[in-house]
Each structure stands twice: as structure tokens, then as C-alpha cells.
Design a protein around this motif. Structure first.
Motif, PDB file in Angstrom:
ATOM      1  N   GLU A  92       0.841  -1.207   0.000  1.00  0.00           N
ATOM      2  CA  GLU A  92       0.000   0.000   0.000  1.00  0.00           C
ATOM      3  C   GLU A  92       0.870   1.248   0.000  1.00  0.00           C
ATOM      4  OE1 GLU A  92      -2.397  -0.490   3.448  1.00  0.00           O
ATOM      5  OE2 GLU A  92      -3.846  -1.824   2.487  1.00  0.00           O
ATOM      6  N   HIS A  95       2.369   1.724  -3.541  1.00  0.00           N
ATOM      7  CA  HIS A  95       1.441   1.461  -4.634  1.00  0.00           C
ATOM      8  C   HIS A  95       1.741   2.292  -5.872  1.00  0.00           C
ATOM      9  CE1 HIS A  95      -0.493   5.076  -2.857  1.00  0.00           C
ATOM     10  NE2 HIS A  95      -0.857   5.304  -4.103  1.00  0.00           N
ATOM     11  N   ARG A 132     -10.673  -1.307  -4.837  1.00  0.00           N
ATOM     12  CA  ARG A 132     -11.789  -0.348  -4.809  1.00  0.00           C
ATOM     13  C   ARG A 132     -11.325   1.089  -4.974  1.00  0.00           C
ATOM     14  NH1 ARG A 132     -13.436  -4.584  -1.501  1.00  0.00           N
ATOM     15  NH2 ARG A 132     -15.552  -5.320  -1.954  1.00  0.00           N
ATOM     16  N   ASN A 133     -10.051   1.320  -4.779  1.00  0.00           N
ATOM     17  CA  ASN A 133      -9.490   2.672  -4.906  1.00  0.00           C
ATOM     18  C   ASN A 133      -8.711   2.749  -6.207  1.00  0.00           C
ATOM     19  OD1 ASN A 133      -8.185   5.111  -4.723  1.00  0.00           O
ATOM     20  ND2 ASN A 133      -7.524   4.842  -2.602  1.00  0.00           N
ATOM     21  N   PRO A 134      -9.126   3.607  -7.141  1.00  0.00           N
ATOM     22  CA  PRO A 134      -8.405   3.688  -8.426  1.00  0.00           C
ATOM     23  C   PRO A 134      -6.909   3.920  -8.258  1.00  0.00           C
ATOM     24  CG  PRO A 134     -10.446   4.947  -8.517  1.00  0.00           C
ATOM     25  CD  PRO A 134     -10.283   4.536  -7.085  1.00  0.00           C
ATOM     26  N   VAL A 135      -6.529   4.573  -7.171  1.00  0.00           N
ATOM     27  CA  VAL A 135      -5.107   4.874  -6.957  1.00  0.00           C
ATOM     28  C   VAL A 135      -4.299   3.599  -6.715  1.00  0.00           C
ATOM     29  CG1 VAL A 135      -3.482   6.067  -5.439  1.00  0.00           C
ATOM     30  CG2 VAL A 135      -5.604   7.193  -6.103  1.00  0.00           C
ATOM     31  N   THR A 136      -4.910   2.603  -6.047  1.00  0.00           N
ATOM     32  CA  THR A 136      -4.173   1.385  -5.703  1.00  0.00           C
ATOM     33  C   THR A 136      -4.419   0.238  -6.682  1.00  0.00           C
ATOM     34  OG1 THR A 136      -5.962   0.714  -4.218  1.00  0.00           O
ATOM     35  CG2 THR A 136      -4.104   1.951  -3.254  1.00  0.00           C
TER      36      THR A 136
END
Length: 933
Positions: A92, A95, A132-136
Motif C-alpha cells: 500500500e 502502490h 476499490r481505490n483507483p489509486v491502488t
């Protein structure tokens, strides 16, 4: 924190680029640190500390990956879950990169997931944490890409086959549809970037390659369709090509995958216009060529059974083969070869395929053309092009397989005659040379009884332009068609004239081609050339001195083939004629009152090499030599002996004379025995004077050939040679390291092996025996496979000799042999044991294990207490980095048990177990690429 600082200091060494010793020291320390229990906590701090340099973070991630593979057993189960959480948290944190750290973390998590059945659903957990998070999402896609690759390829992860099958099913097979749905969702998500799409394709390729996602599972998915659409994107083109090729590859079972094939093939065929659209972009053409070729190879059976549907794929591949970039063209070659093999099994060839291979032949011949201006090619480019022409020549053979060799040859013949008809001023040499080269390539497919195409080609050769490249190609055609010429001997006089003219050409490559043509002509047509031998003798006398040595050797080889076809008495007289010419040069130089010049010695070396080539072809006339050869061994030695006395200290002379002598042993057989004592005396004296290994080599060959003879004079010469050569070896080893004289050591050991087999009565009682054993020990220290094998074979032969086995009625000399062997092994045993173990754990080749086991087994039987007293000291000297202490202790216990229980087969298990532990440690250290950090 002290450990953290020490790691940082060691890593800093690499950024300063100091001397090699400092780099090696830092590298060794870091590798040792990676084995330690402290590495877990220290690397955790390094990975999650914001102020740590990137190299240290990468090292920490690499260490976690290595320890997950090798050291997970060190941790309690509860700690393993904390490790999982640490790695996931670190992923994380990173990422967004660097990618190198992300990759190492994903590898570590993958390896952990395989070994941790209590982690029930790693894939879904990772999707929940990162998906669920576009960043990760990029980190999730990286993990999903690496997971099947790591599980399918990393055999070092310590799980049993059953554990692997069960866990891989949970991690991969059961999650394939989930992954496909996830990738489809991301692909269609609003705002998806090209970078994410490229990752999606890479992930899909990974699961396809692992066999977890099947082609049929994608029939209703948008993934396949979007891959074809992505070919229009600069950013996604390469990724899309990879996915499409992987998808086509996974439809090899055509009957099971027909619904997907029906979706793929029209899309593939629809790509053909893009070959025109992208003709100025070689990278795009390369990608399209990969797709068409993959489709062609995968659907070969469909191509042949349903050409009305699938033949456009063949046409598209033909377009790719015709593309001018020769880096792209070979992508298609494997397809043409495999298709030709399939067509060859059919009773008839459909016309479209005949047309395709006719077009292919024309395309390949066009590619064979040299540039009009050869200066446009650099040296390496020219060499690469020459090599690639031979590769293209193999594709021409495929054309012959489909169309028939005579059809192909007549087509190339027509190309040349049409060009010649335009007149010499209107054509370039390239237009003639390329079809000639193709004729040479296709020669292997020609039927020697052909009476359609080959006669026309043979009649054409004399009328070809005199350009060097054309003459070169024509001479090589003669080389390739000599089996046909043998069946049509009327052509021989004309071919000899053409070959002779090639030797007169100013171009050295043409000279070489003439030599090759003469060699093959004489080899395949030797029966027809016997009457031409006087002409060849005259030729070598007049033209021979003008030729470079390589070309001259081919002429002598050609002559030898003709001699081998003669009746024996005539052959012997002919060989005597040619060899006398050569040996007269040797005698003349040896008899000179003044030292020979460098040029004169080189000339003699060349002459001896020519004699070597002739003897190599003729080999022998049999046990009963013809009258012309009865006394020639003594005569020949009378030429050689004074020459070696005078010039044997010249290395080139040493090499040439010993090689000729080796062939003379075969040629003369038993009739050479009368001069062997003199030869051995001269060879051992020459070795004592020069230290040249070839003198040892020829002594070994003599012993190997005549070691069983009971001739007392000869056996006395064996003893004298052994002792004189051993004394010289002792002197050399006092002055030099074994590694600096590998050739001498190897030939000495091979001489000893011949002694062991054929003259143990000389070897064992000799005072040189102790030198021989020490030489074998020295051989074990040289990192050279042949020397190690020779040394091990000699030691095995000694310690397993029958004289050491109790017998009720041993041969009379066995007690003498045993009395020589036992004290030597007793004295040298500790050193022998040390070299064997350190070699097995270090530089010995894998294939040596069985020999080492045999030696140890024999030591355990005959030198029991001594061996058990040697081993603890030896094992202590082996570094723990090479062999873990636990493995050493286990080995010692196993050896003690084997000896005390007299179950000597357990010695093998003990040694192989130690070897496995050492190899595992060595592989781990090799995998730790700290220099990259």
C-alpha cells in the motif's frame, strides 16, 4: 537501529564504486545478513522508514522475498500473519512505485500465499484491499500478474506436490472467473488510463500462459474484442499483440475452442490491410507478423482443410515474409517449415498453396540479393547478413519439399538465363549470385539421378560471368552437387577446369571455395578421379606454394580421398610419393648448418599439417602393410628425430610433430613397435626440456595403444618416460600453480590413466607413484571440467583397485600394488577428503557426484577410522555460507552411522544430502542480486 545502520553502510559501498575487494566484502556481508533471523525486523524498519535511501528499500523488499522462500520455517504461525500484514501494508505504501520494490513485494506476497493455507482467500483479500481505490488498482494488477507467474515458475518455494496442487487450485483455478470479471470491469471503467489498460492486458496474458484462464472463458468477454481495437493505439499496441498471440495460442485444441476461433479468425484476417497502412513502421509490422504467424501455426490443420476460409492468413504471412526489413522476415519461417511438413503428408497439394510457395521462393531469392553497394554494410552487418542468408536457405528447402526440387531449380535456372540474355552490361552480379546461392541451398534436396534441372545448371556454370562473387557461388554449387556428379562422371573434366581456375583467382574467398569444391569432388567421386592423380600431384607442386594454408589443406584432403580409392599397392606408392615431398622439407630444415628462419619453420609446420590431413583421411591400410610402407615407419622417424632434437622447443613444431606421430601409430599399427622405445625416449626428453604438454599427450597415446605388449624393452621405456615426466612435473609445480598449467596437468593425468589401465606393474611400484597421486590432488583444485574428471577417475581407479580387495589367490603383483597404495592414501587422505568435499560444495561439475560417492564409499570401507577422524576437521574448514552448520552436523552423523553399521550404501545418501544443502545455499546467494540495489 544498529543493524539498520550497518546494512545502510554496506549498501553505501555500491554507490561509491570502490575496488572489487570492497564490493565483494560488502556483497558477502549482505548475503550473510539475509540468512540471519534479525533480517526480518531490520528489513521491516528499512522498508517502512521514509528517510531510507531507495537502494536500501529495494534491498529490504528483496530480502523479504528471499526469506519467504527459504526461511519461513523460522517464524511462529502468528508471526507469519503479522508478516503478511507487513507486506500488504508495504505494498500500500509503495502502490505508486518504484516498480522494482512493488515487484519484489508482490513476489513475496505470492510466495507467502502459496505456503500459508490458513490464509483462506488471498486473491479476494487483495482485491478488497486494493481494488476499490483507483489509486491502488495498479498495485493490485501487478500482484495479479505476478501471482500465476511465481506459482508456475518458482520451483524453490518449499511445498510438496500435493500441497502445491491444492493451494494453486485455491489461489488460481477457483479465482480465474473472478479475475476475468475484474479485468473486464476495469477495462470498461470510466476514466481508465492507457497505463491501466496495458496492465490489464499483461495480467490477462499471465493467466492465459498459466492455463488458468481458458480461451473459451473469454468468448462472452469484451477483453478479446478490445485487444483487437487496442491495436490502433500507440500506447497499447505491444500489449495488445501479446494478448492476441497468447489467446490464439490457447486455442490449439481447435475442436474444443471452435467458438473462440470463429470469433478470432475474422478479426485476424481483417488486420491484413494494416500491413499496407503501417508499411513505414517496422515495429507495427513486426507485431502484425507475430499475430498472423501465430494464427497460421495454430490453425495449420484448418488452413489445409478449409482453405476457402483460412487461406487469407497464408497470404498475410506471405506479405510479412516479403517485407524488406530482414529482422521481421524470420518471424514467419517456422510457419512455412511446419506447413510444408503438413503439405508433404497429403496426396496432392491444393493450387493456392503451390502458388504461395512459388511466391515464397521468389521473395526469398530477392531477399538473398546483396546490396548494390557493399560498402553500405558494416563489418558486423555483412557477417550477420551472410549468416541470415543460410537461414533463408532453409526456407528454400521448404519450397523444394512442397514444389519439388526440380521445379525450384528450373525456376532459378530461368532467372539466371533471362538475366544473362539481357547482356553483361545490363545486369548486376547480384542478379546472378542470388539465384546461384539458392541453387546451393536447395542442393541438399536434389535427387542424384535427376536429369531435368541439374544438367542444365552444370552446363550453365562455365558460361557464367567471371565476377568473384559469382565464381564463388558457382564453386560452392559444385561442392553441393558432387554426389550428382559422381553419377555423371562426364562432367568431371569440366568441373576440374573450373575449380583450377578458381585457385588462380585473386580473391581469397574464391580460392577457399575452389578448395572446398575440390575436396568434395574428390571425396564423392574418388573412384573416377584415380586417373587424375598425376595431374593433382603436378597441381599441388606448382599451385600449392601459392595457396594459403587452409586452401592447401583442402587440396591435400582431396588428394587423400582419391588415394583411399586406389588398390592398396598403388595407394601405398602414391601416399609415399606425396609424403616424401613433405618429409624432404623436414629433413632439409633439420640438416641446415644454420638455424632455420621463422618462415622456414612455418613452412615445415604447414607441410606437416598437410601430412596430418592426409593420414587422417587414409587412416590405415590394415594389419598387413603394403610393400611400399614396410620400412617407412623407420624412415619417417629418421626424418623426425633429428628435427625434434633441433627444433622441438618451438611450440608450433611440438604441436605438429606430435599430431602426425599420433596418426602414424594408427597407420603403422604393430609394425611401429621397433621404434617406439626411441620415440618414448625422445618425447620424455623433449617434455623435460620444454614442459610442453603435447609430449605428455603422445606418450599417453602410445601407452594406450601398446600398453598390453609384453615387449621388455618397450615396458622399460614406459617406466623411464613415467619417471622422467614426473620429475619434470614436480619441478613445474614448484614454480607454478596447478591452475597456470592446466594443459600439462590434464595430459599428465591422462597418461597416468593409461598407465593405470595397461601398466599398473610400472605405475604402482615406481617412485613416481607418489607424484602421480599428488598430481591428481592438484587436479581437483583446478576449475576445469576435463581435469577434474581425469583426476577423479584416477583416484577412483587407485582406491578401488582389485589389489585392495581380499582374495584367496591374488595375482602375484597385487600385494606389491597394495603396499604402494595404502600408505599414499593414508598420508594424503585428509587433503583428498578436503578437496572432494569442497569441490562437491563448490566447483565440481554436477556429473562428478557419482565418482565422488564411489571414492568416499571405498574410503569408508578400507580406511574407516581414518576417514571418521579426517571428516570433523575438514567440515570445520568448509565455510558456513557454503554449507550450513546443521547440514555439516547431519552429514557427520550419517557418515558415522554408515561406517559403524557397515551399511556403506548410506554413504551415497549422506553425500548427496550434503550436496543438496550446499546447492540450495549457493542458489540462494546467487539469487541475491545486491549489485542491482
Amino acid at each position: 537501529m544498529a543493524a539498520v545502520q550497518t546494512v545502510l553502510s554496506a549498501l553505501e559501498v555500491f554507490s561509491r564504486a570502490p575496488d572489487k575487494a570492497a564490493l565483494d566484502q560488502a556483497n558477502t556481508w549482505l548475503q550473510d545478513f539475509q540468512h540471519s533471523r534479525d533480517a526480518w525486523s531490520t528489513c521491516n524498519v528499512l522498508l517502512l522508514s521514509p528517510d531510507v535511501p531507495p537502494a536500501a528499500k529495494l534491498f529490504a523488499a528483496q530480502t523479504f522475498r528471499a526469506k519467504v522462500i527459504y526461511d519461513l520455517h523460522e517464524m511462529d504461525p502468528a508471526d507469519i500473519f503479522r508478516l503478511r500484514d507487513t507486506l500488504v501494508t508495504a505494498l500500500e505504501t509503495y502502490h505508486a512505485g518504484p516498480r522494482t520494490i512493488m515487484v519484489q513485494l508482490c513476489l513475496a506476497i505470492s510466495g507467502l500465499a502459496l505456503q500459508l493455507p490458513a490464509w483462506e482467500d488471498p486473491v479476494q483479500n487483495m482485491i478488497d484491499s486494493f481494488g476499490r481505490n483507483p489509486v491502488t488498482v495498479p498495485a493490485l494488477l501487478q500482484f495479479l500478474t505476478i501471482l500465476p507467474e511465481e506459482l508456475c515458475t518458482n520451483t524453490k518455494i518449499p511445498v510438496t506436490d500435493d500441497e502445491y496442487k491444492e493451494r494453486a487450485s485455491n489461489l488460481l483455478t477457483s479465482k480465474a472467473s473472478t479475475v476475468v470479471d475484474l479485468l473486464s470491469m476495469y477495462l470498461q471503467a470510466s476514466g481508465v488510463t492507457g497505463a491501466i489498460q496495458a496492465q490489464i492486458f499483461a495480467c490477462l496474458s499471465s493467466w492465459l500462459a498459466a492455463g488458468e484462464v481458458t480461451a473459451m472463458s473469454l468468448v462472452d468477454s469484451p477483453l478479446a474484442g478490445f485487444a483487437f481495437e487496442a491495436l490502433s493505439s500507440e500506447e497499447l499496441f505491444d500489449s495488445a499483440v501479446n494478448v492476441i498471440c497468447d489467446l490464439i495460442h490457447e486455442t490449439q485444441e481447435v475442436e474444443e475452442n471452435m467458438p473462440m476461433i470463429e470469433l478470432l479468425v475474422p478479426r485476424v484476417i481483417a488486420l491484413r490491410p494494416k500491413l499496407t497502412e503501417y508499411k513505414e513502421d517496422p515495429d507495427k509490422i513486426r507485431g502484425l507478423a507475430r499475430i498472423f504467424t501465430e494464427a497460421g501455426e495454430t490453425y495449420r490443420s484448418l488452413l489445409l482443410h478449409h482453405p476457402e476460409t483460412f487461406f487469407p492468413i497464408v497470404e498475410a504471412i506471405g506479405d510479412c515474409t516479403a517485407y524488406p526489413d530482414l529482422d521481421i522476415v524470420p518471424i514467419t519461417f517456422h510457419f512455412w517449415m511446419r506447413l510444408a511438413q503438413n503439405i508433404g503428408k497429403k496426396p496432392s497439394v491444393p493450387p493456392p498453396f503451390l502458388d504461395a510457395y512459388k511466391a515464397l521462393m521468389g521473395v526469398i531469392i530477392q531477399h538473398l540479393h546483396f546490396p548494390k553497394d557493399l560498402s553500405t554494410l558494416t563489418g558486423q552487418e555483412a557477417e550477420n547478413f551472410r549468416s541470415f542468408r543460410h537461414v533463408m536457405g532453409d526456407t528454400l528447402k521448404d519450397c523444394c519439399y512442397v514444389l519439388g526440387a526440380d521445379t525450384c531449380l528450373l525456376a532459378t535456372y530461368d532467372m539466371i538465363t533471362i538475366a544473362l540474355a539481357r547482356g553483361s552490361n545490363a545486369i548486376s552480379w547480384q542478379e546472378i549470385e542470388a539465384p546461384l546461392f539458392s541453387m546451393r541451398s536447395m542442393g541438399a534436396e536434389v535427387d542424384p539421378t535427376d536429369d531435368k534441372a541439374v544438367p542444365k545448371i552444370m552446363d550453365l556454370i562455365p558460361s557464367l560471368p567471371a565476377h568473384p562473387r559469382v565464381r564463388y557461388a558457382a564453386l560452392l554449387i559444385i561442392s553441393r552437387y558432387t554426389q550428382w556428379i559422381n553419377r555423371h562422371p562426364d562432367y568431371i573434366p569440366y568441373q576440374l577446369q573450373y575449380i583450377s581456375a578458381g585457385f588462380e583467382d585473386a580473391d581469397t574467398e574464391v580460392n577457399a571455395a575452389a578448395g572446398q569444391a575440390l575436396k568434395y569432388l574428390c571425396e564423392d567421386c574418388k573412384q573416377h578421379l584415380v586417373d587424375f592423380l598425376p595431374q593433382l600431384h603436378q597441381f599441388i607442386g606448382t599451385v600449392g606454394p601459392k595457396l594459403v594454408q587452409d586452401d592447401r589443406l583442402m587440396v591435400y584432403e582431396a588428394i587423400a580421398h582419391v588415394i583411399s580409392a586406389m588398390p592398396m599397392e598403388q595407394a601405398a606408392q602414391s601416399l609415399r610419393t606425396f609424403s616424401s615431398d613433405i618429409l624432404s622439407q623436414v629433413r632439409a630444415v633439420a640438416a641446415k648448418p644454420t638455424p632455420a628462419t621463422k618462415e622456414e619453420l612455418q613452412s615445415v609446420c604447414n607441410a606437416l599439417e598437410s601430412l596430418e590431413v592426409m593420414l587422417g583421411v587414409i587412416q590405415t591400410f590394415g594389419e598387413e602393410l603394403p610393400a611400399a610402407c614396410q620400412n617407412s615407419a623407420q624412415e619417417g622417424w629418421s626424418f623426425f628425430d633429428p628435427f625434434i632434437v633441433k627444433y622441438g622447443s618451438d611450440y608450433a613444431i611440438c604441436e605438429r610433430t606430435t599430431r602426425v606421430l599420433r596418426l602414424a601409430l594408427t597407420f603403422y599399427g604393430r609394425t611401429v613397435q621397433s621404434i617406439l622405445p626411441f620415440v618414448l625416449k625422445r618425447m620424455s626428453a623433449a617434455f623435460a626440456a620444454t614442459g610442453f604438454s603435447s609430449y605428455l599427450w603422445i606418450i599417453g597415446k602410445i601407452i594406450g595403444r601398446f600398453g598390453n605388449e609384453e615387449n621388455a624393452t618397450l615396458r622399460a621405456a614406459f617406466r623411464e618416460a613415467l619417471e622422467q615426466c614426473s620429475n619434470k612435473l614436480v619441478q613445474l609445480l614448484q614454480e607454478k600453480t596447478p591452475a597456470s598449467i592446466p594443459d600439462v596437468l590434464e595430459d599428465y593425468l591422462h597418461m597416468l590413466l593409461q598407465m593405470l589401465d595397461y601398466a599398473p606393474d610400472i605405475l604402482f611400484p615406481s617412485p613416481a607413484f607418489s607424484v602421480a597421486f599428488r598430481a591428481a590432488l592438484a587436479g581437483l583444485t583446478v576449475v576445469h571440467t576435463d581435469i577434474i574428471f581425469a583426476a577423479l577417475d584416477l583416484i577412483r581407479g587407485i582406491v578401488t583397485h582389485d589389489c585392495l580387495t581380499p582374495s584367496s589367490s591374488p595375482p602375484p603383483k597385487f600385494p606389491i600394488y597394495a603396499a604402494a597404495i595404502k600408505p599414499i592414501v593414508q598420508k594424503e587422505g585428509p587433503e583428498l577428503t578436503g578437496y572432494l568435499l569442497s569441490g562437491m560444495m563448490g566447483d565440481f561439475p554436477e556429473e562428478s557426484a557419482s565418482t565422488v560417492v564411489t571414492i568416499f564409499r571405498q574410503l569408508a570401507i578400507l580406511w574407516q577410522q581414518e576417514l571418521l577422524s579426517w571428516l570433523p576437521v575438514i567440515l570445520q574448514q568448509l565455510p558456513s555460507t557454503a554449507v550450513p552448520d546443521q547440514a555439516k552436523a547431519q552429514f557427520l552423523a550419517d557418515m558415522n552411522n554408515a561406517v559403524q553399521s557397515a551399511e556403506y550404501d548410506r554413504v551415497k545418501r549422506a553425500i548427496l544430502s550434503l550436496h543438496r544443502a550446499s546447492r540450495k545455499a549457493r542458489d540462494r546467494r546467487r539469487a541475491a542480486a545486491f549489485e542491482a540495489a
